[in-house]
Motif scaffolding. Sequence first.
Motif, mmCIF file in Angstrom:
data_model
loop_
_atom_site.group_PDB
_atom_site.id
_atom_site.type_symbol
_atom_site.label_atom_id
_atom_site.label_comp_id
_atom_site.label_asym_id
_atom_site.label_seq_id
_atom_site.Cartn_x
_atom_site.Cartn_y
_atom_site.Cartn_z
ATOM 1 N N ALA A 93 0.859 -1.196 -0.139
ATOM 2 C CA ALA A 93 0.175 0.003 -0.058
ATOM 3 C C ALA A 93 0.908 1.092 0.072
ATOM 4 O O ALA A 93 0.689 2.213 -1.073
ATOM 5 C CB ALA A 93 -1.073 0.104 1.217
ATOM 6 N N PRO A 94 1.833 1.496 0.728
ATOM 7 C CA PRO A 94 2.575 2.689 0.732
ATOM 8 C C PRO A 94 3.628 2.507 -0.603
ATOM 9 O O PRO A 94 3.595 3.767 -0.861
ATOM 10 C CB PRO A 94 3.731 2.369 2.120
ATOM 11 C CG PRO A 94 3.070 1.308 2.798
ATOM 12 C CD PRO A 94 2.181 0.568 2.083
ATOM 13 N N LEU A 95 3.897 1.471 -0.875
ATOM 14 C CA LEU A 95 4.667 1.713 -2.303
ATOM 15 C C LEU A 95 3.860 1.932 -3.299
ATOM 16 O O LEU A 95 4.230 2.797 -4.270
ATOM 17 C CB LEU A 95 5.177 -0.001 -2.858
ATOM 18 C CG LEU A 95 6.422 -0.604 -1.920
ATOM 19 C CD1 LEU A 95 6.647 -1.650 -2.348
ATOM 20 C CD2 LEU A 95 7.476 0.402 -2.226
ATOM 21 N N GLU A 97 1.164 3.968 -3.104
ATOM 22 C CA GLU A 97 0.837 5.513 -2.930
ATOM 23 C C GLU A 97 2.252 6.173 -3.342
ATOM 24 O O GLU A 97 1.895 7.158 -3.957
ATOM 25 C CB GLU A 97 0.603 5.905 -1.422
ATOM 26 C CG GLU A 97 -0.778 5.282 -1.097
ATOM 27 C CD GLU A 97 -1.097 5.892 0.413
ATOM 28 O OE1 GLU A 97 -0.370 6.387 0.974
ATOM 29 O OE2 GLU A 97 -2.171 5.334 0.794
ATOM 30 N N LEU A 98 3.291 5.771 -3.156
ATOM 31 C CA LEU A 98 4.473 6.463 -3.441
ATOM 32 C C LEU A 98 4.934 6.606 -4.882
ATOM 33 O O LEU A 98 5.198 7.431 -5.611
ATOM 34 C CB LEU A 98 5.746 5.761 -2.719
ATOM 35 C CG LEU A 98 7.243 6.502 -2.794
ATOM 36 C CD1 LEU A 98 7.335 7.719 -2.208
ATOM 37 C CD2 LEU A 98 8.060 5.434 -2.278
ATOM 38 N N ILE A 99 4.743 5.132 -5.563
ATOM 39 C CA ILE A 99 5.197 5.046 -6.838
ATOM 40 C C ILE A 99 4.121 5.763 -7.711
ATOM 41 O O ILE A 99 4.163 6.396 -8.665
ATOM 42 C CB ILE A 99 5.520 3.725 -7.276
ATOM 43 C CG1 ILE A 99 6.588 3.087 -6.454
ATOM 44 C CG2 ILE A 99 5.622 3.513 -8.770
ATOM 45 C CD1 ILE A 99 6.875 1.740 -6.469
ATOM 46 N N PHE A 100 2.875 5.427 -7.712
ATOM 47 C CA PHE A 100 1.774 5.530 -8.544
ATOM 48 C C PHE A 100 0.760 6.823 -8.111
ATOM 49 O O PHE A 100 -0.286 7.067 -8.704
ATOM 50 C CB PHE A 100 0.864 4.465 -8.804
ATOM 51 C CG PHE A 100 1.563 3.148 -9.193
ATOM 52 C CD1 PHE A 100 2.038 3.023 -10.352
ATOM 53 C CD2 PHE A 100 1.854 2.073 -8.276
ATOM 54 C CE1 PHE A 100 2.851 2.004 -11.262
ATOM 55 C CE2 PHE A 100 2.395 0.846 -8.622
ATOM 56 C CZ PHE A 100 3.127 0.946 -9.988
ATOM 57 N N VAL A 101 1.188 7.242 -7.001
ATOM 58 C CA VAL A 101 0.471 8.421 -6.315
ATOM 59 C C VAL A 101 -1.309 8.136 -6.482
ATOM 60 O O VAL A 101 -2.154 8.901 -6.762
ATOM 61 C CB VAL A 101 0.621 9.774 -7.066
ATOM 62 C CG1 VAL A 101 -0.038 10.947 -6.538
ATOM 63 C CG2 VAL A 101 2.201 9.792 -7.602
ATOM 64 N N THR A 102 -1.550 6.747 -5.813
ATOM 65 C CA THR A 102 -2.677 6.242 -5.916
ATOM 66 C C THR A 102 -2.982 6.414 -4.269
ATOM 67 O O THR A 102 -2.620 5.396 -3.503
ATOM 68 C CB THR A 102 -3.179 5.033 -6.415
ATOM 69 O OG1 THR A 102 -2.719 5.311 -7.992
ATOM 70 C CG2 THR A 102 -4.331 4.744 -6.149
ATOM 71 N N PRO A 103 -3.610 7.329 -3.497
ATOM 72 C CA PRO A 103 -4.115 7.324 -2.152
ATOM 73 C C PRO A 103 -4.809 6.293 -2.057
ATOM 74 O O PRO A 103 -6.159 6.133 -2.166
ATOM 75 C CB PRO A 103 -4.683 8.530 -1.840
ATOM 76 C CG PRO A 103 -5.184 9.094 -3.224
ATOM 77 C CD PRO A 103 -4.339 8.542 -4.223
ATOM 78 N N ILE A 104 -4.674 5.218 -1.247
ATOM 79 C CA ILE A 104 -5.178 4.067 -0.653
ATOM 80 C C ILE A 104 -6.396 4.543 0.143
ATOM 81 O O ILE A 104 -7.421 4.004 0.137
ATOM 82 C CB ILE A 104 -4.615 3.150 0.079
ATOM 83 C CG1 ILE A 104 -3.148 2.543 -0.830
ATOM 84 C CG2 ILE A 104 -5.226 1.829 0.845
ATOM 85 C CD1 ILE A 104 -3.531 1.800 -2.054
ATOM 86 N N PHE A 105 -6.192 5.649 1.125
ATOM 87 C CA PHE A 105 -7.232 6.151 1.783
ATOM 88 C C PHE A 105 -8.496 6.665 1.037
ATOM 89 O O PHE A 105 -9.562 6.321 1.652
ATOM 90 C CB PHE A 105 -6.692 7.073 2.873
ATOM 91 C CG PHE A 105 -5.676 6.593 3.945
ATOM 92 C CD1 PHE A 105 -6.312 5.370 4.686
ATOM 93 C CD2 PHE A 105 -4.447 6.973 4.126
ATOM 94 C CE1 PHE A 105 -5.594 4.957 5.716
ATOM 95 C CE2 PHE A 105 -3.653 6.453 5.042
ATOM 96 C CZ PHE A 105 -3.974 5.431 5.799
#
Length: 194
Positions: A93-95, A97-105
Amino acid sequence: CKFVPFSTLIFTLLLPFVSTLVMVFCKGRYTLIYVFATLLLTLLISPQDALFYILAPLLSGIIFGFCYKHNFNYIWTIVFASLSTIIVYYITAPLIELIFVTPIFESIKKILLLNDEQAKNYYPSFVLITSIFQTLLSFIIINNDLAKYMKYKSNQTVPYNILSILSISTGTISIGLLFLYYPLALVFMFISLF
């Protein structure tokens, strides 16, 4: 996974079964080739889906296969597969968010109609519940279909006394954490119910 509707659902339920068959009926080096090829192909097609939707079912299928091969009790099989799924989701999940700028929240907020604070509070419980349900559904499919190919004989009894102690302990921890850190208290509550 964007080409076929509901393909991620299909992958999360079918991939553990295929991985289990590979683990049970193939030699170790072929299992490694299968895992590497599956991840490589998925990474080439959709890296985000490979990290979030494919890695956890692939790993849980390998764990199912290992447990079947070595006659683990079904309770421990489900626990090990659920834990692996939870760990993979927390790592990926953090990967993502970091790589693809897709916020899981943001995804959780939209699905459950929550605000920012609620989404952050319920995220650990959301991961736990989805991991357990995914594992249980996969286990039901695998257990029913694998019975056609081999007889699963668990040589261990169900450790009800240990499970009861763990359930009571995690429930007690959950009550204590309610006053300190609510999201973690929810996780322990769901573990005690499981």
